[in-house]
Design a protein around this motif. Sequence first.
Motif, mmCIF file in Angstrom:
data_model
loop_
_atom_site.group_PDB
_atom_site.id
_atom_site.type_symbol
_atom_site.label_atom_id
_atom_site.label_comp_id
_atom_site.label_asym_id
_atom_site.label_seq_id
_atom_site.Cartn_x
_atom_site.Cartn_y
_atom_site.Cartn_z
ATOM 1 N N LEU A 55 -0.869 14.012 2.742
ATOM 2 C CA LEU A 55 -1.163 12.611 2.482
ATOM 3 C C LEU A 55 -2.300 12.100 3.372
ATOM 4 O O LEU A 55 -3.206 11.407 2.898
ATOM 5 C CB LEU A 55 0.106 11.770 2.691
ATOM 6 N N PRO B 143 -4.541 8.230 -4.540
ATOM 7 C CA PRO B 143 -5.727 7.519 -4.053
ATOM 8 C C PRO B 143 -6.521 6.848 -5.176
ATOM 9 O O PRO B 143 -7.205 5.850 -4.948
ATOM 10 C CB PRO B 143 -6.553 8.603 -3.363
ATOM 11 N N PHE C 160 -3.448 4.045 -3.754
ATOM 12 C CA PHE C 160 -2.123 4.352 -3.213
ATOM 13 C C PHE C 160 -1.063 3.348 -3.649
ATOM 14 O O PHE C 160 -0.038 3.181 -3.000
ATOM 15 C CB PHE C 160 -2.153 4.448 -1.684
ATOM 16 N N LEU D 255 1.752 9.128 -3.902
ATOM 17 C CA LEU D 255 0.814 8.083 -3.513
ATOM 18 C C LEU D 255 -0.573 8.540 -3.968
ATOM 19 O O LEU D 255 -1.115 9.497 -3.446
ATOM 20 C CB LEU D 255 0.859 7.877 -2.000
ATOM 21 N N PHE E 18 -4.598 1.452 1.940
ATOM 22 C CA PHE E 18 -4.062 2.801 2.180
ATOM 23 C C PHE E 18 -2.771 2.681 2.998
ATOM 24 O O PHE E 18 -2.564 1.689 3.689
ATOM 25 C CB PHE E 18 -5.098 3.673 2.905
#
Lengths: 322, 320
Positions: A308, A243, A247, A241, A80
């Motif tokens: 984010l 998940p 990312f 980005l 991440f």
Amino acid sequence: MVTTSSVSAADLKGSGATFPYSVYQAWIGAYHKATGTEIDYIGKGSSAGIKDAEARTVDFAGSDAPLNPNKLAKDKLYQFPGVVGAITMSYNMPNTPKLRLSRAAISGIALGEIKYWDNKTITAANHGVKLPHEKITFVHRADGSGTTFNFTYYLSKISNKWKETYGAKKALNWPGDHHVGGKGNTGVAALIKQTPYSIGYVDYADAKNNNLQMAVVQNKVGEFIAPELKAFQAAAAKASLDPRKDFYAVIADPKGKGAYPIVAATFILLPKEKADMDKKVTAFYDWSFKNGQSLASDLGYVPLPDALTNKIRKYWAEKGIN
Amino acid sequence: MEKIFKNLSLISATFVLVLLVSIFISLFNSAKPSIDEYGLGFVTESAWDKEVPIENSVSSLANDAKPIKKEVKASSDEDDILAAYEDEDEPLTKTVFGGWIPIVGTLLSTLIAMVFALPIAMGIAVFLAEIAPKNLSYVVGIAIELLAAIPSIIFGMWGLFYFAPIIQKVVGGYQVSLLTAGLVLGVMILPFMAAITRDSMRTTPDVLKESAYALGATKFEVIKDVIFPYSKKGIIGSIILALGRALGETMAVAFLIGSVFMMPKKLSDPTISIPVAMANNFGEATGLTLSSLFYLAFLLFIISFVVISVAKFYFLRKAD
């Protein structure tokens, strides 16, 4: 007299990227004060961080280059983003307080095709500014670095020629015969400061600390954007980005108004099997996202936008490491 | 007791030899992939980290500056760039590494350092041993020895922040260059040469000097014809030590030489040396890049060995 806390080993050990080192260090200090947790992060470079994560010699690792989902699955790692930073085109030109650089100018200078400051590609964007007929000295990092990776990645996005010939790399043999290498951020900043008519890529924090002149650069939609915190934040907000892909993305050159183009996210890697350790790491980052935002912006980094950080928290929850 | 002492000293002596041989072997082993790939041509190849199409031979490619077209897929360009970064087995091209530029950079920077430092070191040594009054000689002597104790990073930072701008003002060209690195390297090896030369000059027996004076020799003649010939061995020894230090110096040179793989056309051009190439690239290197760095290290080992043995066997024998 030695206090117990200083002799006991750190609760968490991390290593890797040097680009976010100063903000991680600040967060670690503040987190220690708030919770008493000891964290030890060694800035060894992204590649060394990845190796340490693969070998499980650390509890978490920092990397400026993200790993793709296949590689993450193979090495059994979570990933991440930790923080976003920006890279500036810092320059040294007497009597030129404001310099505007188009996308063509930046890639031309890096490729060694633009050799003089009064080249048409540069003057076209600088009406009313008299640029001298002086040779450009391009200053780059001599040692391998995540900053170089992120900058060459950005070059790959704005120039096809760069992408086909060089691509994104942590260390490379720069083209042209008008450049010098500086060792570390200190070396690059010092060379720009001391060499008239030089230009180079320096992360925002170091450029600010060294009082370097920073160019206004053209973004994807054609606007000229000054390197400022709100422009970095605009860029971070636009970054895609995802998940679902852990990312996996480099955020340079985002689309959208007001976004500064040369931005980079730096990532954290966690070993999948150590859920208890991972929870301690994510607790630290969760705390830092909440409480460390002003510390980050003071140091020239970009606090991650709430949208984010919420995605990151959801990612942790899904993996069971929050 | 005698026996134990003899064996202990034998073990210490063998230890050095074993260490040297094992360093040589491990360097060779790590360099092996690069040696197999590029052979001896590595030494004279001036390209470093240059991608070339795989069909062509290595030697014809040094001048080929055409960009290499890679298959650009229609997918999202972001993944494409990242994929290219992660894909180490690029099938269309291969990467050429060659050591010629760092080899030349190492030898030239060392040469500049020696040319600069040698006369000054001799001057300091003669002054300290023969000319200066005892008190002054003592103070300057300590200063010289302290200079030797300064860590090389300090020389690097001093060179970068204070010395490089001056050099550029005087000679023009770049601030960090072969010349800047060579001169700072010269300052760094000065104390070794000066201190050892002074010490060996001091071993000249007073009887010799006094007889020369008695025959009517001037101070200059005594220094030239008595002291220098007598301490020749020590002087050559000091030069060898300084040479060894200059060849391998990393930190200070890394800040000052410019670290670019370019052949310098003038003294004020930036270039790179072997230790600097290794220090800068070691952290992020894998595969053939890493092995080529070891090849460079292996070459430096051999260069140092050759230079020092020539100095030792040729010049020391001549001095006898």
